[in-house]
Scaffold this motif. Structure first.
Motif, PDB file in Angstrom:
ATOM      1  N   THR A  75       7.660  18.204  66.689  1.00 22.45           N
ATOM      2  CA  THR A  75       7.480  18.585  65.282  1.00 22.45           C
ATOM      3  C   THR A  75       8.752  19.236  64.746  1.00 22.45           C
ATOM      4  OG1 THR A  75       5.145  18.930  65.734  1.00 22.45           O
ATOM      5  CG2 THR A  75       5.993  19.880  63.682  1.00 22.45           C
ATOM      6  N   GLU A  76       9.344  20.109  65.563  1.00 22.36           N
ATOM      7  CA  GLU A  76      10.602  20.735  65.129  1.00 22.36           C
ATOM      8  C   GLU A  76      11.694  19.679  64.979  1.00 22.36           C
ATOM      9  OE1 GLU A  76      10.187  25.212  67.012  1.00 22.36           O
ATOM     10  OE2 GLU A  76      10.629  23.555  68.370  1.00 22.36           O
ATOM     11  N   TRP A  77      11.707  18.757  65.917  1.00 20.77           N
ATOM     12  CA  TRP A  77      12.701  17.683  65.860  1.00 20.77           C
ATOM     13  C   TRP A  77      12.517  16.856  64.587  1.00 20.77           C
ATOM     14  CZ3 TRP A  77      12.505  12.153  67.370  1.00 20.77           C
ATOM     15  CH2 TRP A  77      13.777  11.606  67.532  1.00 20.77           C
ATOM     16  N   PHE A  78      11.258  16.562  64.249  1.00 18.34           N
ATOM     17  CA  PHE A  78      10.968  15.834  63.004  1.00 18.34           C
ATOM     18  C   PHE A  78      11.597  16.561  61.819  1.00 18.34           C
ATOM     19  CE2 PHE A  78       8.560  15.892  59.098  1.00 18.34           C
ATOM     20  CZ  PHE A  78       8.457  14.552  58.778  1.00 18.34           C
ATOM     21  N   LEU A  79      11.397  17.886  61.765  1.00 15.77           N
ATOM     22  CA  LEU A  79      11.876  18.646  60.606  1.00 15.77           C
ATOM     23  C   LEU A  79      13.395  18.550  60.465  1.00 15.77           C
ATOM     24  CD1 LEU A  79       9.666  21.846  61.045  1.00 15.77           C
ATOM     25  CD2 LEU A  79       9.371  20.037  59.331  1.00 15.77           C
ATOM     26  N   VAL A  80      14.093  18.528  61.608  1.00 17.12           N
ATOM     27  CA  VAL A  80      15.557  18.441  61.556  1.00 17.12           C
ATOM     28  C   VAL A  80      15.994  17.016  61.209  1.00 17.12           C
ATOM     29  CG1 VAL A  80      17.679  18.645  62.919  1.00 17.12           C
ATOM     30  CG2 VAL A  80      15.869  20.355  63.163  1.00 17.12           C
ATOM     31  N   GLU A  81      15.409  16.032  61.883  1.00 16.80           N
ATOM     32  CA  GLU A  81      15.808  14.635  61.624  1.00 16.80           C
ATOM     33  C   GLU A  81      15.550  14.259  60.164  1.00 16.80           C
ATOM     34  OE1 GLU A  81      17.383  12.387  63.817  1.00 16.80           O
ATOM     35  OE2 GLU A  81      17.641  14.285  64.855  1.00 16.80           O
ATOM     36  N   GLU A 129       9.579  30.091  63.206  1.00 20.69           N
ATOM     37  CA  GLU A 129      10.742  29.503  63.888  1.00 20.69           C
ATOM     38  C   GLU A 129      11.016  28.105  63.340  1.00 20.69           C
ATOM     39  OE1 GLU A 129       8.245  30.985  65.548  1.00 20.69           O
ATOM     40  OE2 GLU A 129       9.370  32.782  66.069  1.00 20.69           O
ATOM     41  N   ALA A 130       9.926  27.337  63.160  1.00 18.50           N
ATOM     42  CA  ALA A 130      10.096  25.960  62.671  1.00 18.50           C
ATOM     43  C   ALA A 130      10.646  25.964  61.246  1.00 18.50           C
ATOM     44  CB  ALA A 130       8.768  25.213  62.736  1.00 18.50           C
ATOM     45  N   LEU A 131      10.148  26.873  60.434  1.00 18.83           N
ATOM     46  CA  LEU A 131      10.619  26.935  59.048  1.00 18.83           C
ATOM     47  C   LEU A 131      12.078  27.377  58.995  1.00 18.83           C
ATOM     48  CD1 LEU A 131       7.487  28.487  57.322  1.00 18.83           C
ATOM     49  CD2 LEU A 131       8.312  26.138  57.150  1.00 18.83           C
ATOM     50  N   MET A 169       9.478  38.236  60.357  1.00 15.02           N
ATOM     51  CA  MET A 169      10.028  37.375  59.304  1.00 15.02           C
ATOM     52  C   MET A 169       8.897  36.516  58.722  1.00 15.02           C
ATOM     53  SD  MET A 169      13.238  34.770  59.638  1.00 15.02           S
ATOM     54  CE  MET A 169      12.611  34.165  61.201  1.00 15.02           C
ATOM     55  N   ASN A 170       8.658  36.677  57.435  1.00  9.62           N
ATOM     56  CA  ASN A 170       7.603  35.889  56.813  1.00  9.62           C
ATOM     57  C   ASN A 170       8.213  34.907  55.830  1.00  9.62           C
ATOM     58  OD1 ASN A 170       4.958  35.395  56.868  1.00  9.62           O
ATOM     59  ND2 ASN A 170       4.344  37.482  56.296  1.00  9.62           N
ATOM     60  N   GLN A 171       8.212  33.640  56.219  1.00  9.28           N
ATOM     61  CA  GLN A 171       8.885  32.672  55.360  1.00  9.28           C
ATOM     62  C   GLN A 171       7.878  31.788  54.645  1.00  9.28           C
ATOM     63  OE1 GLN A 171      12.373  30.785  56.792  1.00  9.28           O
ATOM     64  NE2 GLN A 171      12.242  31.884  58.713  1.00  9.28           N
ATOM     65  N   THR A 172       8.342  31.224  53.536  1.00 11.70           N
ATOM     66  CA  THR A 172       7.500  30.296  52.792  1.00 11.70           C
ATOM     67  C   THR A 172       8.010  28.889  53.057  1.00 11.70           C
ATOM     68  OG1 THR A 172       7.570  31.978  51.107  1.00 11.70           O
ATOM     69  CG2 THR A 172       6.527  29.914  50.506  1.00 11.70           C
ATOM     70  N   ALA A 173       7.086  27.953  53.260  1.00  9.25           N
ATOM     71  CA  ALA A 173       7.500  26.571  53.490  1.00  9.25           C
ATOM     72  C   ALA A 173       8.196  26.031  52.244  1.00  9.25           C
ATOM     73  CB  ALA A 173       6.281  25.720  53.818  1.00  9.25           C
ATOM     74  N   THR A 174       9.332  25.319  52.447  1.00  7.85           N
ATOM     75  CA  THR A 174      10.022  24.723  51.302  1.00  7.85           C
ATOM     76  C   THR A 174       9.236  23.524  50.776  1.00  7.85           C
ATOM     77  OG1 THR A 174      11.342  23.569  52.913  1.00  7.85           O
ATOM     78  CG2 THR A 174      12.392  25.413  51.793  1.00  7.85           C
ATOM     79  N   ILE A 175       8.369  22.972  51.635  1.00  9.41           N
ATOM     80  CA  ILE A 175       7.576  21.807  51.261  1.00  9.41           C
ATOM     81  C   ILE A 175       6.115  22.205  51.384  1.00  9.41           C
ATOM     82  CG2 ILE A 175       7.168  19.373  51.812  1.00  9.41           C
ATOM     83  CD1 ILE A 175       9.806  19.631  53.493  1.00  9.41           C
TER      84      ILE A 175
END
Ligand SMILES: Cc1cc2nc3c(=O)[nH]c(=O)nc-3n(C[C@H](O)[C@H](O)[C@H](O)COP(=O)(O)OP(=O)(O)OC[C@H]3O[C@@H](n4cnc5c(N)ncnc54)[C@H](O)[C@@H]3O)c2cc1C
Length: 397
Positions: A80-86, A16-18, A1-7
């Motif tokens: 870092t993952e938690w930051f992205l969700v919060e 996974e983080a994205l 899975m190759n995703q692009t950052a929304t930011i």
């Protein structure tokens, strides 16, 4: 899975983080934001059926118990993952996200008995917890705590009174800071107190500025008997556990504050480019556009700082430096976010004073971020002491 950052700043994050960021964003847009008006009209108290749906959707999206270990029912996210969700959760008002099943991080240090009895049900959304430290005479300075515990034959007896116990009205279990009196020596200790125990009494449940799901009552403990193993972090370990907890909580406040600024700016820019007065779009007046520019700059700077703190903690950097930097992030973002909400209210004009306006709600809701988990003044004290003890370089690089 190759995703692009929304930011753009999120280039370099793992797939996974994205993916997690995208799931959190969809959840906020599809579930939380549509409920804001109803929550405001109901003073934060949504119907049971709606709360059940909020929980179910969070469970389905894998957003529950983020930082807790997977074997206990959590997600095992990095900071870092938690930051992205919060950050995404911070985009919505009325703290509807409090219904997402979760438990205070200190449960990770709890005995197996408590993991089974409390943590796992908390993460399934079958129980609620609250954390009680503050007292009438002990706010910014916890050394004034008067709640005591003494040893009994089978455990401990607790006496005292706790103020501003968030979710204390709906909680099934309380984590209570008390000084254990061991032959005259006072040992700060965290106790697990089942709220249904005899001697636990809510003595006041005042109203507060925001319209949130839970209250912040005053709770009295009178000869409350707990068992020998109803302790988290060991006898006398309360202060240490709390320090780690504070860094994390402050990071969370900063992450949510950035999300709030993001939403505020989106809605206010949209308004400012469409609203016309005096023959011009209001964004063409510098009195309107410059405050927006200042807030966008604050949001971008605060985001870099906060994300950096999350990454430092993940990388195992010196906890004391991380503690100082978490204070910097909380101080900067909580003050910037409230300024941003105030500016946005002004730009919306009379509409900004209506409760159905996002800026009006954020103006009331963001104010407490400068008070709880250590006031702005206390953050400044922590940062100033850090400068002295650890040096300028450690704090700013
Ligand atoms: C909505 C809400 C929810 C909360 N939830 C919880 C919770 O769940 N659990 C919990 O334990 N607590 C909770 N709190 C308590 C919160 O953490 C305290 O209110 C906060 O730490 C400040 O303490 P205080 O209110 O006693 O103010 P005080 O400590 O009395 O401070 C009053 C003022 O003096 C300033 N001040 C104090 N000392 C200094 C100093 N050394 N230098 C400079 N200025 C100083 C402060 O910054 C502040 O402006 C909550 C509070 C609120 C409002």
């Amino acid at each position: 899975m190759n995703q692009t950052a929304t930011i753009p700043g999120d280039q370099g994050l793992t797939d996974e983080a994205l993916d997690l960021q995208r799931r959190a964003r969809n959840y906020v847009e599809d579930v939380l934001i549509p409920l804001e008006q109803e929550a405001e009209l109901l003073h934060g108290r949504l119907p049971e059926e709606t709360i059940r749906l909020v929980k179910e959707r969070a469970l389905a999206a894998g957003l529950t118990g983020g930082l807790h270990k997977s074997e206990n029912g959590g997600q095992g996210w990095s900071k870092t993952e938690w930051f992205l969700v919060e950050e995404q959760l911070g985009r919505s008002t009325n703290a509807i996200s409090w219904h997402i099943p979760n438990g205070y991080n200190v449960w990770d240090l709890a005995a197996e008995k408590h993991v089974e009895k409390w943590l796992k049900p908390l993460l399934r959304g079958e129980a609620r917890d609250a954390y009680a430290v503050t007292e009438r005479g002990a706010g910014s300075d916890p050394s004034g705590i008067e709640t005591t515990a003494v040893r009994t034959e089978g455990g401990f007896r607790i006496n005292g009174e706790k103020w501003f116990v968030t979710s204390g009205d709906v909680a099934d279990v309380l984590v209570v800071m008390a000084n254990l009196d061991e032959g005259g020596e006072l040992l700060p200790t965290l106790f697990v107190v089942d709220k249904s125990l005899g001697g636990v009494e809510t003595i006041e449940d005042p109203g507060f500025t925001h319209s949130y799901p839970d209250g912040h009552p005053t709770i009295r403990f009178e000869d409350v008997e707990v068992e020998e193993d109803d302790v988290i972090g060991g006898v006398g370990g309360g202060d240490e556990v709390q320090k780690a907890w504070f860094a994390e909580e402050r990071l969370g406040i900063a992450a949510r504050g950035i999300g709030s600024m993001w939403r505020l700016l989106e809605e206010t820019v949209e308004w400012a480019v469409t609203r016309e007065q005096g023959g011009s779009r209001i964004i063409d007046y510098q009195g309107v556009s410059f405050p927006l520019a200042d807030s966008a700059t604050d949001a971008a700077a605060g985001r870099l700082l906060t994300l950096e703190v999350a990454r430092l903690i993940d990388a195992g950097a010196d906890p004391k430096v991380c503690h100082n930097k978490a204070s910097m992030a909380k101080l900067f973002v909580s003050e910037a976010a409230w300024r941003c909400a105030d500016r946005c209210v002004q730009i919306f004009g009379g509409r900004g004073y209506r409760r159905d306006n996002v800026a009006e709600r954020f103006l009331r809701e963001l104010r407490v971020d400068r008070i709880w988990e250590g006031t702005s003044e206390i953050q400044r004290l922590i940062i100033a002491r850090g400068l002295e003890k650890r040096g300028v370089e450690a704090l700013i690089q």
